[in-house]
Design a protein around this motif. Structure first.
Motif, PDB file in Angstrom:
ATOM      1  N   ASN A 188       0.833  -1.208   0.000  1.00  0.00           N
ATOM      2  CA  ASN A 188       0.000   0.000   0.000  1.00  0.00           C
ATOM      3  C   ASN A 188       0.868   1.257   0.000  1.00  0.00           C
ATOM      4  N   HIS A 189       2.053   1.199   0.632  1.00  0.00           N
ATOM      5  CA  HIS A 189       2.989   2.328   0.541  1.00  0.00           C
ATOM      6  C   HIS A 189       3.436   2.496  -0.911  1.00  0.00           C
TER       7      HIS A 189
ATOM      8  N   GLY B   5       0.677   4.016  -2.998  1.00  0.00           N
ATOM      9  CA  GLY B   5       0.540   5.441  -2.691  1.00  0.00           C
ATOM     10  C   GLY B   5       1.663   6.258  -3.289  1.00  0.00           C
ATOM     11  N   PHE B   6       2.897   5.782  -3.162  1.00  0.00           N
ATOM     12  CA  PHE B   6       4.041   6.485  -3.744  1.00  0.00           C
ATOM     13  C   PHE B   6       3.925   6.523  -5.270  1.00  0.00           C
ATOM     14  N   ALA B   7       3.464   5.424  -5.860  1.00  0.00           N
ATOM     15  CA  ALA B   7       3.295   5.377  -7.320  1.00  0.00           C
ATOM     16  C   ALA B   7       2.249   6.390  -7.791  1.00  0.00           C
TER      17      ALA B   7
END
Length: 119
Positions: A98-99, A102-104
């Motif tokens: 999920n990080h 989100g970063f993508a």
């Protein structure tokens, strides 16, 4: 190929260095939870001074060739990369899918900021 002193390259390198300092200023104290809060605030401000000494010239130089929105976008993407490395290496925290998603999505936003940029 652009040189390191190019207004296209030097702001990116300065922002990279400034973000390393700022990441330590904002999150480094998490390794020292027993330290008094007032002490870590003062230490963080001291570290942040170096960050400002790099970020301000980065933006001044970079604004010759990048818009303010582009400079902010570059800074945010660099911040995420520096933070991700810091989180794993220094804080020993795991980044999860999920990080990564989100970063993508933030990176996708950065892509759109630079679309239509005059050559």
């Amino acid at each position: 190929m652009a040189s390191l002193t190019s207004p296209f390259v030097s702001p990116i390198l300065l922002l990279l260095a400034s973000n390393v300092f700022m990441t330590f200023a904002w999150y480094g104290h998490l390794k020292f939870k027993a330290a008094p809060l007032a002490l870590v605030i003062v230490a963080s401000w001291g570290i942040a001074l170096f960050e400002y000494c790099l970020a301000v010239p980065a933006n001044r130089i970079g604004h010759e060739v990048y818009s303010a929105a582009e400079l902010k976008t570059i800074q945010e993407v660099i911040t995420l990369v520096v933070f991700a490395v810091f989180s794993v290496v220094v804080l020993k925290e795991q980044l999860t899918w999920n990080h990564a998603i989100g970063f993508a999505l933030i990176a996708a936003g950065a892509f759109f900021v630079f679309q239509g940029r005059a050559a």
